[in-house]
Design a protein around this motif. Structure first.
Motif, PDB file in Angstrom:
ATOM      1  N   ALA A   8      25.551  -3.876   7.014  1.00 50.76           N
ATOM      2  CA  ALA A   8      26.628  -2.964   6.640  1.00 50.76           C
ATOM      3  C   ALA A   8      27.590  -2.825   7.814  1.00 50.76           C
ATOM      4  N   GLY A   9      28.884  -3.067   7.580  1.00 49.28           N
ATOM      5  CA  GLY A   9      29.880  -2.872   8.636  1.00 49.28           C
ATOM      6  C   GLY A   9      30.431  -4.173   9.202  1.00 49.28           C
ATOM      7  N   VAL A  10      30.729  -5.110   8.305  1.00 50.22           N
ATOM      8  CA  VAL A  10      31.386  -6.358   8.735  1.00 50.22           C
ATOM      9  C   VAL A  10      32.710  -6.437   7.989  1.00 50.22           C
ATOM     10  N   ALA A  11      33.820  -6.492   8.750  1.00 53.20           N
ATOM     11  CA  ALA A  11      35.119  -6.611   8.082  1.00 53.20           C
ATOM     12  C   ALA A  11      36.043  -7.584   8.809  1.00 53.20           C
ATOM     13  N   ASP A  12      35.555  -8.164   9.891  1.00 57.06           N
ATOM     14  CA  ASP A  12      36.303  -9.224  10.577  1.00 57.06           C
ATOM     15  C   ASP A  12      35.327  -9.984  11.462  1.00 57.06           C
ATOM     16  N   ASP A  13      35.843 -10.887  12.295  1.00 55.25           N
ATOM     17  CA  ASP A  13      34.921 -11.690  13.112  1.00 55.25           C
ATOM     18  C   ASP A  13      34.891 -11.232  14.570  1.00 55.25           C
ATOM     19  N   HIS A 119      22.846  -1.572  10.329  1.00 53.55           N
ATOM     20  CA  HIS A 119      23.933  -0.590  10.218  1.00 53.55           C
ATOM     21  C   HIS A 119      24.829  -0.805  11.423  1.00 53.55           C
ATOM     22  N   SER A 120      26.010  -1.355  11.186  1.00 55.25           N
ATOM     23  CA  SER A 120      26.929  -1.627  12.292  1.00 55.25           C
ATOM     24  C   SER A 120      28.276  -1.001  11.965  1.00 55.25           C
ATOM     25  N   LEU A 121      28.249   0.308  11.726  1.00 51.56           N
ATOM     26  CA  LEU A 121      29.487   0.971  11.357  1.00 51.56           C
ATOM     27  C   LEU A 121      29.547   2.364  11.947  1.00 51.56           C
ATOM     28  N   ALA A 122      30.762   2.790  12.170  1.00 53.92           N
ATOM     29  CA  ALA A 122      31.007   4.119  12.726  1.00 53.92           C
ATOM     30  C   ALA A 122      32.443   4.477  12.411  1.00 53.92           C
ATOM     31  N   SER A 169      20.335  -0.288  14.089  1.00 53.68           N
ATOM     32  CA  SER A 169      21.690   0.266  14.130  1.00 53.68           C
ATOM     33  C   SER A 169      22.258   0.041  15.528  1.00 53.68           C
ATOM     34  N   LEU A 170      23.516   0.420  15.693  1.00 51.31           N
ATOM     35  CA  LEU A 170      24.210   0.258  16.976  1.00 51.31           C
ATOM     36  C   LEU A 170      24.589   1.623  17.517  1.00 51.31           C
ATOM     37  N   THR A 171      24.246   1.856  18.778  1.00 54.11           N
ATOM     38  CA  THR A 171      24.610   3.131  19.363  1.00 54.11           C
ATOM     39  C   THR A 171      25.329   2.914  20.686  1.00 54.11           C
ATOM     40  N   ALA A 224      37.216  -1.422  15.899  1.00 54.47           N
ATOM     41  CA  ALA A 224      36.912   0.012  16.017  1.00 54.47           C
ATOM     42  C   ALA A 224      37.118   0.491  17.453  1.00 54.47           C
ATOM     43  N   ALA A 225      36.694  -0.312  18.413  1.00 54.43           N
ATOM     44  CA  ALA A 225      36.785   0.104  19.816  1.00 54.43           C
ATOM     45  C   ALA A 225      38.239   0.173  20.262  1.00 54.43           C
ATOM     46  N   LYS A 226      39.060  -0.741  19.775  1.00 54.78           N
ATOM     47  CA  LYS A 226      40.476  -0.711  20.164  1.00 54.78           C
ATOM     48  C   LYS A 226      41.138   0.577  19.685  1.00 54.78           C
ATOM     49  N   PHE A 230      40.293   3.277  24.888  1.00 60.70           N
ATOM     50  CA  PHE A 230      39.902   3.150  26.298  1.00 60.70           C
ATOM     51  C   PHE A 230      39.019   1.927  26.554  1.00 60.70           C
ATOM     52  N   ILE A 231      39.016   0.992  25.602  1.00 59.43           N
ATOM     53  CA  ILE A 231      38.032  -0.084  25.667  1.00 59.43           C
ATOM     54  C   ILE A 231      38.243  -1.006  26.875  1.00 59.43           C
ATOM     55  N   ASP A 232      39.503  -1.297  27.208  1.00 60.22           N
ATOM     56  CA  ASP A 232      39.735  -2.190  28.357  1.00 60.22           C
ATOM     57  C   ASP A 232      39.234  -1.551  29.647  1.00 60.22           C
TER      58      ASP A 232
HETATM   59  P1  NAI Z   1      33.850  -2.953  14.006  1.00 62.88           P
HETATM   60  O1  NAI Z   1      35.223  -2.476  13.756  1.00 62.88           O
HETATM   61  O2  NAI Z   1      33.602  -4.427  13.965  1.00 62.88           O
HETATM   62  O3  NAI Z   1      32.780  -2.296  13.043  1.00 62.88           O
HETATM   63  C1  NAI Z   1      32.881  -1.038  12.472  1.00 62.88           C
HETATM   64  C2  NAI Z   1      32.870  -1.250  10.969  1.00 62.88           C
HETATM   65  O4  NAI Z   1      32.639  -0.030  10.301  1.00 62.88           O
HETATM   66  C3  NAI Z   1      34.191  -1.797  10.432  1.00 62.88           C
HETATM   67  O5  NAI Z   1      33.934  -3.012   9.746  1.00 62.88           O
HETATM   68  C4  NAI Z   1      34.637  -0.712   9.461  1.00 62.88           C
HETATM   69  O6  NAI Z   1      35.299  -1.261   8.350  1.00 62.88           O
HETATM   70  C5  NAI Z   1      33.293  -0.109   9.079  1.00 62.88           C
HETATM   71  N1  NAI Z   1      33.350   1.233   8.485  1.00 62.88           N
HETATM   72  C6  NAI Z   1      33.975   2.342   8.948  1.00 62.88           C
HETATM   73  N2  NAI Z   1      33.773   3.370   8.111  1.00 62.88           N
HETATM   74  C7  NAI Z   1      32.981   2.912   7.108  1.00 62.88           C
HETATM   75  C8  NAI Z   1      32.434   3.504   5.936  1.00 62.88           C
HETATM   76  N3  NAI Z   1      32.656   4.778   5.618  1.00 62.88           N
HETATM   77  N4  NAI Z   1      31.670   2.723   5.123  1.00 62.88           N
HETATM   78  C9  NAI Z   1      31.440   1.436   5.415  1.00 62.88           C
HETATM   79  N5  NAI Z   1      31.938   0.828   6.510  1.00 62.88           N
HETATM   80  C10 NAI Z   1      32.703   1.558   7.341  1.00 62.88           C
HETATM   81  O7  NAI Z   1      33.460  -2.344  15.432  1.00 62.88           O
HETATM   82  P2  NAI Z   1      32.157  -2.397  16.333  1.00 62.88           P
HETATM   83  O8  NAI Z   1      32.596  -1.862  17.641  1.00 62.88           O
HETATM   84  O9  NAI Z   1      31.514  -3.726  16.290  1.00 62.88           O
HETATM   85  O10 NAI Z   1      31.206  -1.328  15.676  1.00 62.88           O
HETATM   86  C11 NAI Z   1      29.927  -1.586  15.158  1.00 62.88           C
HETATM   87  C12 NAI Z   1      28.931  -0.580  15.698  1.00 62.88           C
HETATM   88  O11 NAI Z   1      28.768  -0.815  17.108  1.00 62.88           O
HETATM   89  C13 NAI Z   1      29.359   0.872  15.560  1.00 62.88           C
HETATM   90  O12 NAI Z   1      28.241   1.661  15.240  1.00 62.88           O
HETATM   91  C14 NAI Z   1      29.839   1.199  16.964  1.00 62.88           C
HETATM   92  O13 NAI Z   1      29.787   2.578  17.244  1.00 62.88           O
HETATM   93  C15 NAI Z   1      28.832   0.420  17.768  1.00 62.88           C
HETATM   94  N6  NAI Z   1      29.161   0.217  19.186  1.00 62.88           N
HETATM   95  C16 NAI Z   1      30.334  -0.378  19.560  1.00 62.88           C
HETATM   96  C17 NAI Z   1      30.646  -0.548  20.889  1.00 62.88           C
HETATM   97  C18 NAI Z   1      31.924  -1.208  21.306  1.00 62.88           C
HETATM   98  O14 NAI Z   1      32.291  -1.147  22.480  1.00 62.88           O
HETATM   99  N7  NAI Z   1      32.620  -1.894  20.423  1.00 62.88           N
HETATM  100  C19 NAI Z   1      29.735  -0.081  21.961  1.00 62.88           C
HETATM  101  C20 NAI Z   1      28.504   0.487  21.475  1.00 62.88           C
HETATM  102  C21 NAI Z   1      28.250   0.650  20.126  1.00 62.88           C
END
Ligand code: NAI
Length: 286
Positions: A8-13, A119-122, A169-171, A224-226, A230-232
């Motif tokens: 859950a939580g894939v919408a790009d590469d 679970h990879s969503l937030a 999951s991812l935290t 999501a991070a962008k 503050f990601i950079d």
């Molecule tokens: P991402 O943008 O690739 O993934 C987040 C995904 O959540 C997106 O595909 C978005 O469409 C989806 N989403 C948001 N609301 C939703 C909902 N209500 N239902 C279903 N999908 C939903 O970004 P990223 O960073 O790879 O995030 C994945 C996980 O990694 C998240 O839990 C994030 O908190 C965690 N994480 C990210 C870090 C980072 O620096 N990018 C660092 C540590 C954890």
């Protein structure tokens, strides 16, 4: 037979979900993904048009195949929860069966069971606001999308998970240490997610023989991070201060997820596993 994963939580590469899909596929798993409804169209179109082909390549030269993409909005558990304005929204009206319960039912109908749940969503609408300036609504929205979404996913999927299965999951370290800029209640949401990982490991372990772990990942320039803004700075900080002074690649998190999902990790549950070049171990930046 190979294992089957629902991510859950894939919408790009660019994100962790995609990298996890690749690592699990490289290890022989069949991949199903859940894509946020508003992002579904562009994701499916991009997939079909080959926009991700370069990043679909696996280490052995084959391509990541996604068997099925399910629309998902993890803040809604069943159709009764969906407010009228969302139902009427063009992007939502174009898809169906995207609440958590309905997605689990669809996966059951299509494939009967899965072995791995990711679970990879937030989402935190007020993530750019300090906690002191966060509204109740924003705080609860962050918890709903980023923490309860996991409880709900596991609750609805665990009955169709094969014993010995694994959930991940991812935290983020902001759950336990102060990370200025990770606001809107997102730090609170990650703290809840980590606590829930322990309780869910107990409950799903005893009742279903399912392991439950979370990966505390370092900074990655995902979509999501962008949006946090503050990601950079976080990537630079890690480069300067972590024990391992290299940029973290999403694949390193993907590979850890593949390990955690495999029998190699058969005694690991209820754990927060750091995949962050060791930054969590530092007391001060130096
Ligand atoms: P991402 O943008 O690739 O993934 C987040 C995904 O959540 C997106 O595909 C978005 O469409 C989806 N989403 C948001 N609301 C939703 C909902 N209500 N239902 C279903 N999908 C939903 O970004 P990223 O960073 O790879 O995030 C994945 C996980 O990694 C998240 O839990 C994030 O908190 C965690 N994480 C990210 C870090 C980072 O620096 N990018 C660092 C540590 C954890």
């Amino acid at each position: 037979r190979g294992k089957r994963a629902f991510i859950a939580g894939v919408a790009d590469d660019n994100g962790y979900g995609w990298a996890i899909a690749k690592s699990l596929a490289a290890a022989g798993a069949e991949i199903l993904v859940g894509t946020w409804v508003p992002a579904l169209n562009i994701f499916e179109t991009s997939l079909r048009r080959g926009k991700f082909d370069e990043s679909r390549v696996l280490p052995d030269g084959s391509m990541l195949e996604i068997t099925k993409v399910y629309p998902l909005d993890a803040v809604f558990d069943n159709p009764k929860d969906v407010p009228e304005d969302v139902k009427a929204n063009k992007r939502y009206a174009g898809s169906s069966n995207w609440t958590v319960q309905e997605v689990a039912e669809s996966v059951k109908q299509d494939f009967s069971s899965i072995d791995i749940l990711v679970h990879s969503l937030a989402n935190g609408p007020e993530v750019t606001k300090p906690l002191l300036e966060t509204s109740r609504k924003g705080y609860l929205a962050a918890i709903s999308a980023s923490s309860y979404s996991y409880v709900s996913l596991l609750k609805h999927f665990v009955p169709i998970m094969n014993p010995g299965g694994s959930s991940i999951s991812l935290t983020y370290i902001a759950s336990e240490k102060i990370i200025p800029g990770y606001g809107g209640g997102m730090s609170s949401a990650k703290a809840a997610l980590e606590s829930d990982t322990r309780v869910l490991a107990f409950e799903a372990g005893r009742k279903y023989k399912i392991r439950v772990n979370t990966i505390s990942a370092g900074p990655l320039r995902s979509r999501a991070a962008k949006a946090i803004g503050f990601i950079d700075m976080m990537i630079d900080y890690s480069l300067a201060n972590a024990p391992l002074q290299k940029e973290l690649s999403a694949d390193e998190v993907g590979n850890t997820a593949a390990f955690l999902a495999s029998p190699l990790a058969s005694a690991i549950t209820g754990a927060v596993i750091y995949v962050d070049n060791g930054l969590n171990a530092m007391g001060v930046g130096i």
